[in-house]
Design a protein around this motif. Structure first.
Motif, PDB file in Angstrom:
ATOM      1  N   ILE A  14      -7.618  11.131 -15.726  1.00 52.93           N
ATOM      2  CA  ILE A  14      -7.389  12.272 -16.616  1.00 52.93           C
ATOM      3  C   ILE A  14      -8.340  13.431 -16.309  1.00 52.93           C
ATOM      4  CG2 ILE A  14      -8.929  11.515 -18.468  1.00 52.93           C
ATOM      5  CD1 ILE A  14      -6.678  12.512 -20.402  1.00 52.93           C
ATOM      6  N   GLU A  15      -9.474  13.150 -15.684  1.00 54.69           N
ATOM      7  CA  GLU A  15     -10.465  14.182 -15.376  1.00 54.69           C
ATOM      8  C   GLU A  15     -10.267  14.813 -13.996  1.00 54.69           C
ATOM      9  OE1 GLU A  15     -12.840  15.313 -17.456  1.00 54.69           O
ATOM     10  OE2 GLU A  15     -12.080  13.974 -19.008  1.00 54.69           O
ATOM     11  N   LEU A  16      -9.454  14.186 -13.143  1.00 52.54           N
ATOM     12  CA  LEU A  16      -9.310  14.665 -11.765  1.00 52.54           C
ATOM     13  C   LEU A  16      -7.877  15.107 -11.501  1.00 52.54           C
ATOM     14  CD1 LEU A  16     -11.332  11.799 -10.056  1.00 52.54           C
ATOM     15  CD2 LEU A  16     -12.160  14.076 -10.673  1.00 52.54           C
ATOM     16  N   PRO A  17      -7.702  16.236 -10.824  1.00 51.52           N
ATOM     17  CA  PRO A  17      -6.352  16.767 -10.606  1.00 51.52           C
ATOM     18  C   PRO A  17      -5.664  16.265  -9.337  1.00 51.52           C
ATOM     19  CG  PRO A  17      -7.967  18.368  -9.923  1.00 51.52           C
ATOM     20  CD  PRO A  17      -8.733  17.189 -10.455  1.00 51.52           C
ATOM     21  N   TYR A  18      -5.870  15.010  -8.986  1.00 52.76           N
ATOM     22  CA  TYR A  18      -5.219  14.452  -7.806  1.00 52.76           C
ATOM     23  C   TYR A  18      -5.023  12.951  -7.998  1.00 52.76           C
ATOM     24  CZ  TYR A  18     -10.057  13.257  -6.736  1.00 52.76           C
ATOM     25  OH  TYR A  18     -11.338  12.777  -6.813  1.00 52.76           O
ATOM     26  N   LEU A  19      -4.176  12.375  -7.171  1.00 48.87           N
ATOM     27  CA  LEU A  19      -3.925  10.936  -7.187  1.00 48.87           C
ATOM     28  C   LEU A  19      -4.726  10.262  -6.093  1.00 48.87           C
ATOM     29  CD1 LEU A  19      -0.035  10.758  -7.511  1.00 48.87           C
ATOM     30  CD2 LEU A  19      -1.706  10.339  -9.303  1.00 48.87           C
ATOM     31  N   SER A  20      -5.091   9.028  -6.325  1.00 48.40           N
ATOM     32  CA  SER A  20      -5.676   8.197  -5.282  1.00 48.40           C
ATOM     33  C   SER A  20      -4.969   6.853  -5.346  1.00 48.40           C
ATOM     34  CB  SER A  20      -7.188   8.048  -5.482  1.00 48.40           C
ATOM     35  OG  SER A  20      -7.470   7.437  -6.717  1.00 48.40           O
ATOM     36  N   GLY A  21      -5.206   6.020  -4.369  1.00 45.47           N
ATOM     37  CA  GLY A  21      -4.529   4.738  -4.364  1.00 45.47           C
ATOM     38  C   GLY A  21      -5.072   3.807  -3.313  1.00 45.47           C
ATOM     39  N   GLN A  22      -4.548   2.608  -3.343  1.00 42.85           N
ATOM     40  CA  GLN A  22      -4.895   1.594  -2.356  1.00 42.85           C
ATOM     41  C   GLN A  22      -3.620   0.861  -1.979  1.00 42.85           C
ATOM     42  OE1 GLN A  22      -7.884  -0.917  -4.108  1.00 42.85           O
ATOM     43  NE2 GLN A  22      -9.444   0.670  -3.974  1.00 42.85           N
ATOM     44  N   ILE A  23      -3.558   0.446  -0.748  1.00 42.85           N
ATOM     45  CA  ILE A  23      -2.400  -0.308  -0.276  1.00 42.85           C
ATOM     46  C   ILE A  23      -2.919  -1.491   0.532  1.00 42.85           C
ATOM     47  CG2 ILE A  23      -2.104   1.097   1.807  1.00 42.85           C
ATOM     48  CD1 ILE A  23       0.938   0.806   1.409  1.00 42.85           C
ATOM     49  N   ILE A  24      -2.308  -2.642   0.310  1.00 44.64           N
ATOM     50  CA  ILE A  24      -2.672  -3.842   1.051  1.00 44.64           C
ATOM     51  C   ILE A  24      -1.447  -4.265   1.848  1.00 44.64           C
ATOM     52  CG2 ILE A  24      -3.392  -6.254   0.885  1.00 44.64           C
ATOM     53  CD1 ILE A  24      -4.914  -5.453  -1.672  1.00 44.64           C
ATOM     54  N   CYS A  25      -1.637  -4.408   3.148  1.00 42.12           N
ATOM     55  CA  CYS A  25      -0.542  -4.748   4.053  1.00 42.12           C
ATOM     56  C   CYS A  25      -0.869  -6.016   4.832  1.00 42.12           C
ATOM     57  CB  CYS A  25      -0.315  -3.622   5.061  1.00 42.12           C
ATOM     58  SG  CYS A  25       0.080  -2.053   4.323  1.00 42.12           S
ATOM     59  N   MET A  26       0.160  -6.809   5.098  1.00 44.37           N
ATOM     60  CA  MET A  26       0.006  -7.989   5.946  1.00 44.37           C
ATOM     61  C   MET A  26       0.780  -7.741   7.236  1.00 44.37           C
ATOM     62  SD  MET A  26       0.740 -12.002   5.230  1.00 44.37           S
ATOM     63  CE  MET A  26       2.510 -11.878   5.195  1.00 44.37           C
ATOM     64  N   ASP A  27       0.087  -7.853   8.332  1.00 46.00           N
ATOM     65  CA  ASP A  27       0.679  -7.572   9.641  1.00 46.00           C
ATOM     66  C   ASP A  27       0.668  -8.847  10.476  1.00 46.00           C
ATOM     67  OD1 ASP A  27       1.571  -6.480  11.998  1.00 46.00           O
ATOM     68  OD2 ASP A  27      -0.306  -5.469  12.460  1.00 46.00           O
ATOM     69  N   ASP A  28       1.848  -9.431  10.672  1.00 48.23           N
ATOM     70  CA  ASP A  28       1.936 -10.641  11.496  1.00 48.23           C
ATOM     71  C   ASP A  28       2.612 -10.366  12.841  1.00 48.23           C
ATOM     72  OD1 ASP A  28       4.437 -10.210  10.504  1.00 48.23           O
ATOM     73  OD2 ASP A  28       4.721 -12.231   9.698  1.00 48.23           O
ATOM     74  N   MET A  29       2.873  -9.083  13.123  1.00 42.84           N
ATOM     75  CA  MET A  29       3.520  -8.712  14.382  1.00 42.84           C
ATOM     76  C   MET A  29       2.609  -7.878  15.291  1.00 42.84           C
ATOM     77  SD  MET A  29       6.628  -9.946  14.060  1.00 42.84           S
ATOM     78  CE  MET A  29       7.728  -9.041  15.082  1.00 42.84           C
ATOM     79  N   GLY A  30       1.412  -7.575  14.836  1.00 43.78           N
ATOM     80  CA  GLY A  30       0.505  -6.755  15.633  1.00 43.78           C
ATOM     81  C   GLY A  30       0.836  -5.272  15.607  1.00 43.78           C
ATOM     82  N   SER A  31       1.661  -4.860  14.658  1.00 47.13           N
ATOM     83  CA  SER A  31       2.096  -3.463  14.585  1.00 47.13           C
ATOM     84  C   SER A  31       0.943  -2.509  14.292  1.00 47.13           C
ATOM     85  CB  SER A  31       3.177  -3.295  13.515  1.00 47.13           C
ATOM     86  OG  SER A  31       4.277  -4.093  13.823  1.00 47.13           O
ATOM     87  N   PHE A  32       0.052  -2.904  13.393  1.00 53.85           N
ATOM     88  CA  PHE A  32      -1.062  -2.026  13.034  1.00 53.85           C
ATOM     89  C   PHE A  32      -2.052  -1.877  14.193  1.00 53.85           C
ATOM     90  CE2 PHE A  32       0.621  -2.804   8.852  1.00 53.85           C
ATOM     91  CZ  PHE A  32       0.426  -1.594   8.209  1.00 53.85           C
ATOM     92  N   ASP A  33      -2.174  -2.899  15.016  1.00 54.45           N
ATOM     93  CA  ASP A  33      -3.006  -2.763  16.219  1.00 54.45           C
ATOM     94  C   ASP A  33      -2.413  -1.738  17.162  1.00 54.45           C
ATOM     95  OD1 ASP A  33      -4.926  -4.577  15.421  1.00 54.45           O
ATOM     96  OD2 ASP A  33      -3.914  -6.286  16.365  1.00 54.45           O
TER      97      ASP A  33
END
Length: 166
Positions: A14-33
């Motif tokens: 309520i005090e800040l004029p922007y959004l923040s977030g977190q995302i958790i991903c599971m990579d079993d194909m090596g895509s993020f590498d």
């Protein structure tokens, strides 16, 4: 990366004029590498659903600002925890404001937000004008969002209702 997402958390303060977030991903194909994430990428999130006969959706664009953790859970499986912020904050951190302005605090704040961050500004929620007299201000070498917050903390309507920024 839709099929890799395990959890998505979005935060609105309520005090800040922007959004923040977190995302958790599971990579079993090596895509993020293969993507070779550095923490400066952009991700588009589309959320849609139906609740009690109402169907709706919204789309967000967020910047990945850091990789909090990368855990190897199996020989070929990694779990990544990423921090996200809205592009507004990402742009804001690279700019400093220190210039003289004359006017009412709410009008100066709107001018800074539009001029430096190219965002739409609406004061319709108040329904009344800024109660302060025009003044001359120089923000103390802070970012545009900090300048806007600094100014609206000093602004009220004639009835004493405070202004907010979101």
């Amino acid at each position: 990366v839709k099929s890799y997402v395990l959890e998505l958390s979005l935060f609105e303060d309520i005090e800040l004029p922007y959004l923040s977030g977190q995302i958790i991903c599971m990579d079993d194909m090596g895509s993020f590498d293969e993507m070779n994430l550095k923490g400066t990428e952009t991700i588009r999130i589309k959320v849609s659903g139906t609740e009690k006969g109402y169907e709706g959706s919204f789309e967000l664009t967020m910047n990945i600002v850091s990789i909090v953790r990368k855990i190897k859970t199996a020989e070929r499986t990694d779990v990544l925890h990423l921090n996200l912020v809205s592009p507004l904050l990402y742009r804001d951190n690279a700019i400093k404001v220190s210039k003289s302005y004359v006017g009412k605090p709410s009008d100066i704040a709107a001018f800074i937000a539009k001029g430096y961050l190219d965002v739409d500004v609406s004061q319709d929620y108040i329904g009344r004008a800024d109660g302060q007299a025009p003044m001359k201000v120089i923000p103390p070498l802070i970012s545009p969002l900090e300048s806007v917050k600094w100014l609206i903390d000093r602004a009220t309507t004639f009835d004493g209702v405070p202004f907010y920024c979101w």
